[in-house]
Design a protein around this motif. Sequence first.
Motif, PDB file in Angstrom:
ATOM      1  N   GLY A 144       0.820  -1.198   0.000  1.00  0.00           N
ATOM      2  CA  GLY A 144       0.000   0.000   0.000  1.00  0.00           C
ATOM      3  C   GLY A 144       0.851   1.244   0.000  1.00  0.00           C
ATOM      4  N   ASP A 145       0.452   2.213   0.835  1.00  0.00           N
ATOM      5  CA  ASP A 145       1.151   3.488   0.898  1.00  0.00           C
ATOM      6  C   ASP A 145       2.180   3.535   2.014  1.00  0.00           C
ATOM      7  OD1 ASP A 145      -0.412   4.468  -1.213  1.00  0.00           O
ATOM      8  OD2 ASP A 145      -2.010   5.078   0.165  1.00  0.00           O
ATOM      9  N   VAL A 146       2.462   2.404   2.655  1.00  0.00           N
ATOM     10  CA  VAL A 146       3.432   2.392   3.749  1.00  0.00           C
ATOM     11  C   VAL A 146       4.839   2.505   3.176  1.00  0.00           C
ATOM     12  CG1 VAL A 146       4.370   1.086   5.686  1.00  0.00           C
ATOM     13  CG2 VAL A 146       1.911   1.019   5.211  1.00  0.00           C
ATOM     14  N   GLU A 147       5.542   3.538   3.583  1.00  0.00           N
ATOM     15  CA  GLU A 147       6.916   3.742   3.141  1.00  0.00           C
ATOM     16  C   GLU A 147       7.849   2.992   4.093  1.00  0.00           C
ATOM     17  OE1 GLU A 147       9.658   5.275   0.437  1.00  0.00           O
ATOM     18  OE2 GLU A 147       7.468   5.472   0.416  1.00  0.00           O
ATOM     19  N   SER A 156      16.422   1.545   7.245  1.00  0.00           N
ATOM     20  CA  SER A 156      17.399   0.594   7.766  1.00  0.00           C
ATOM     21  C   SER A 156      16.694  -0.422   8.655  1.00  0.00           C
ATOM     22  CB  SER A 156      18.499   1.305   8.567  1.00  0.00           C
ATOM     23  OG  SER A 156      17.966   1.895   9.734  1.00  0.00           O
ATOM     24  N   ILE A 157      17.277  -1.605   8.741  1.00  0.00           N
ATOM     25  CA  ILE A 157      16.757  -2.653   9.629  1.00  0.00           C
ATOM     26  C   ILE A 157      17.923  -3.326  10.337  1.00  0.00           C
ATOM     27  CG2 ILE A 157      14.638  -3.152   8.337  1.00  0.00           C
ATOM     28  CD1 ILE A 157      16.065  -5.542   7.077  1.00  0.00           C
ATOM     29  N   THR A 158      17.614  -3.867  11.497  1.00  0.00           N
ATOM     30  CA  THR A 158      18.586  -4.675  12.241  1.00  0.00           C
ATOM     31  C   THR A 158      18.060  -6.098  12.339  1.00  0.00           C
ATOM     32  OG1 THR A 158      19.373  -2.814  13.558  1.00  0.00           O
ATOM     33  CG2 THR A 158      19.723  -5.009  14.474  1.00  0.00           C
ATOM     34  N   PRO A 170      12.210  -1.275  20.520  1.00  0.00           N
ATOM     35  CA  PRO A 170      12.856  -2.500  20.041  1.00  0.00           C
ATOM     36  C   PRO A 170      14.137  -2.228  19.280  1.00  0.00           C
ATOM     37  CG  PRO A 170      10.926  -2.000  18.723  1.00  0.00           C
ATOM     38  CD  PRO A 170      10.905  -1.057  19.895  1.00  0.00           C
ATOM     39  N   GLY A 171      15.117  -3.091  19.473  1.00  0.00           N
ATOM     40  CA  GLY A 171      16.401  -2.946  18.807  1.00  0.00           C
ATOM     41  C   GLY A 171      16.583  -3.901  17.652  1.00  0.00           C
ATOM     42  N   ILE A 172      15.569  -4.693  17.309  1.00  0.00           N
ATOM     43  CA  ILE A 172      15.661  -5.611  16.175  1.00  0.00           C
ATOM     44  C   ILE A 172      14.390  -5.493  15.340  1.00  0.00           C
ATOM     45  CG2 ILE A 172      17.237  -7.252  17.256  1.00  0.00           C
ATOM     46  CD1 ILE A 172      14.881  -9.013  17.942  1.00  0.00           C
ATOM     47  N   ASP A 173      14.540  -5.695  14.032  1.00  0.00           N
ATOM     48  CA  ASP A 173      13.414  -5.605  13.108  1.00  0.00           C
ATOM     49  C   ASP A 173      13.019  -6.967  12.548  1.00  0.00           C
ATOM     50  OD1 ASP A 173      13.129  -2.531  12.778  1.00  0.00           O
ATOM     51  OD2 ASP A 173      15.271  -2.913  12.549  1.00  0.00           O
ATOM     52  N   ARG A 205       8.988   0.251   9.878  1.00  0.00           N
ATOM     53  CA  ARG A 205      10.020  -0.754  10.149  1.00  0.00           C
ATOM     54  C   ARG A 205       9.528  -2.152   9.796  1.00  0.00           C
ATOM     55  NH1 ARG A 205      12.446   0.464  16.059  1.00  0.00           N
ATOM     56  NH2 ARG A 205      13.582  -1.455  15.556  1.00  0.00           N
ATOM     57  N   ALA A 206       8.257  -2.432  10.082  1.00  0.00           N
ATOM     58  CA  ALA A 206       7.713  -3.749   9.739  1.00  0.00           C
ATOM     59  C   ALA A 206       7.698  -3.963   8.231  1.00  0.00           C
ATOM     60  CB  ALA A 206       6.305  -3.897  10.312  1.00  0.00           C
ATOM     61  N   GLU A 207       7.388  -2.903   7.480  1.00  0.00           N
ATOM     62  CA  GLU A 207       7.380  -3.018   6.020  1.00  0.00           C
ATOM     63  C   GLU A 207       8.784  -3.278   5.488  1.00  0.00           C
ATOM     64  OE1 GLU A 207       6.223  -3.179   2.079  1.00  0.00           O
ATOM     65  OE2 GLU A 207       5.040  -3.348   3.923  1.00  0.00           O
ATOM     66  N   ALA A 208       9.780  -2.599   6.046  1.00  0.00           N
ATOM     67  CA  ALA A 208      11.167  -2.838   5.624  1.00  0.00           C
ATOM     68  C   ALA A 208      11.599  -4.260   5.960  1.00  0.00           C
ATOM     69  CB  ALA A 208      12.092  -1.824   6.295  1.00  0.00           C
ATOM     70  N   ALA A 209      11.193  -4.741   7.137  1.00  0.00           N
ATOM     71  CA  ALA A 209      11.521  -6.111   7.519  1.00  0.00           C
ATOM     72  C   ALA A 209      10.905  -7.107   6.549  1.00  0.00           C
ATOM     73  CB  ALA A 209      11.040  -6.382   8.941  1.00  0.00           C
ATOM     74  N   TRP A 210       9.652  -6.882   6.177  1.00  0.00           N
ATOM     75  CA  TRP A 210       8.983  -7.795   5.254  1.00  0.00           C
ATOM     76  C   TRP A 210       9.637  -7.764   3.874  1.00  0.00           C
ATOM     77  CZ3 TRP A 210       6.449 -12.019   5.162  1.00  0.00           C
ATOM     78  CH2 TRP A 210       5.768 -12.424   4.011  1.00  0.00           C
ATOM     79  N   GLN A 211      10.072  -6.593   3.433  1.00  0.00           N
ATOM     80  CA  GLN A 211      10.749  -6.535   2.133  1.00  0.00           C
ATOM     81  C   GLN A 211      12.023  -7.377   2.145  1.00  0.00           C
ATOM     82  OE1 GLN A 211      11.315  -2.761   0.203  1.00  0.00           O
ATOM     83  NE2 GLN A 211       9.224  -2.050   0.636  1.00  0.00           N
ATOM     84  N   PHE A 212      12.737  -7.370   3.263  1.00  0.00           N
ATOM     85  CA  PHE A 212      13.929  -8.221   3.339  1.00  0.00           C
ATOM     86  C   PHE A 212      13.541  -9.696   3.303  1.00  0.00           C
ATOM     87  CE2 PHE A 212      17.002 -10.832   5.582  1.00  0.00           C
ATOM     88  CZ  PHE A 212      18.189 -10.458   4.967  1.00  0.00           C
ATOM     89  N   ILE A 213      12.517 -10.086   4.061  1.00  0.00           N
ATOM     90  CA  ILE A 213      12.097 -11.493   4.075  1.00  0.00           C
ATOM     91  C   ILE A 213      11.686 -11.935   2.685  1.00  0.00           C
ATOM     92  CG2 ILE A 213      10.351 -13.094   4.958  1.00  0.00           C
ATOM     93  CD1 ILE A 213      10.425 -11.501   7.597  1.00  0.00           C
ATOM     94  N   GLU A 214      10.893 -11.111   1.994  1.00  0.00           N
ATOM     95  CA  GLU A 214      10.491 -11.451   0.627  1.00  0.00           C
ATOM     96  C   GLU A 214      11.715 -11.626  -0.274  1.00  0.00           C
ATOM     97  OE1 GLU A 214       6.315 -10.079  -1.052  1.00  0.00           O
ATOM     98  OE2 GLU A 214       7.618  -8.377  -0.598  1.00  0.00           O
TER      99      GLU A 214
END
Length: 464
Positions: free
Chosen positions: A65-68, A72-74, A124-127, A362-371
């Motif tokens: 969606g529109d979530v930017e 950065s992620i840890t 939180p210190g981890i994503d 941060r959750a969106e960035a984490a999901w992009q890495f998982i994908e």
Amino acid sequence: MTDNDMDRPNGDCSSESNRRKRRANADPPLPRRKALKTLGMVGTTGLTFTAGCSGDGGSTGESGGDVEPADSITIVAENNPDTAALEPLVPEFEEETGISVEMDVISYEVMTERVSTQLQSSDPGIDIAPLDHYWPGDFAEGGLLEPLESRISDSDVVSGDTYYDKVWEATATYDDTVWSIPFFHYTHVMMYRKDILEDPDLEEQYDGEYRVPETIEEFVDLCTFITESTDEDFYGCAMNGQRGPMIHDEYMDYFNGLGGEFVTPDGEVMLGDHKEAAVEALELYIENMEEGAPEASKQWNFINSTEAMTNEEAFSMLSYVPLFSPIVEELGDKVGIAQVPGKRPPLFGWSWSIPANLDEQRAEAAWQFIEWIESFESRKRRAMNGAVPTAPDVVADEEVIETNPPFFEIQESLLNNAQPWPNVPGTNQVVQDFGTELSQAVAGEKTPEEAISAGIERVENILQ
């Protein structure tokens, strides 16, 4: 590790500088050739957290969606061969997405406390939190993980249909909800010295068929024979007797190999109904520890046993399948891989999860890495770097197979026969408590009958 090591760095977000800085504060890099000397040790206590303690303003689980995404992620990760296989790919993700990644690679003991603490933190210190097999039920019940169904339904990359059914069900789901995405499995295999089994003098001396053993009884007999018939400093088996997960996981090879059932996938305790097999398995385990393995094995973890194999001090070990690739790098075609005797290995695995206490960016960035890291191309390249595959498309790839034929050719049958360990709440404590009883029997503090009886009571108290 100090408290400062657990904070997210400020200032320059340059991907290389941040990743190297984080590495400098944690563990040294893990070159493939040196993996055996730097693997994270296992020996954690049970998970502890307070339900509902995740921070305010967490992710809703809505994706795209529109979530930017955050810039950065840890990621916190155990220091193991599969993490090492992944790290060379990270710069490409950073270049493609503009999201910088800090890989905080630490030992298992530190990671257990770190993940549990950070999932509950309001800051939180981890994503991305990779989860060991025992953790999802406890964390999900505590409200500490984001459910992933909506992200998966919107994804063109991640799907439960991609993975082996057993791996998906055992590592990704709990209580009919998807909480994580498979990273790798660490089902047990038998690793052994082929040249020892091809020795004609030993074959002539052996009273029986000199072969890869098919039953646990045959395995114990063979290990004893090799210990007695070879050099003083060479043993039939390198074992993992360290209290807690190590001894528990190894004992399960013996118990499962005798046809035992410990706990059903939904957490029903079956150990009491299989007490006879449980006692016999412990007797055989102790016999092999006393007659077929070094005395020091009573305190060993998988690092020690793997080093015994690579130092050519042992004929075999029953242990985690990720360890085969680094052993092959040291011993070449001297070493073979086979199903554990009895062909009912326990199936464990690691998976990717998103903490519930992240904001949506941060959750969106984490999901992009998982994908990205779970795309076919990334999974294929990780496998070619020595990672354990979780999906049949990678296992069937010819380029992948060529990198280590015995390793990939056994995966299909290995997973077909594997017995998934449940991830319901309490199983992490079960491993700790039952492992303690096993250790007391190995040390001679209890008889096998006494240890198993006490273990049954402790398991039932936790899960029922």
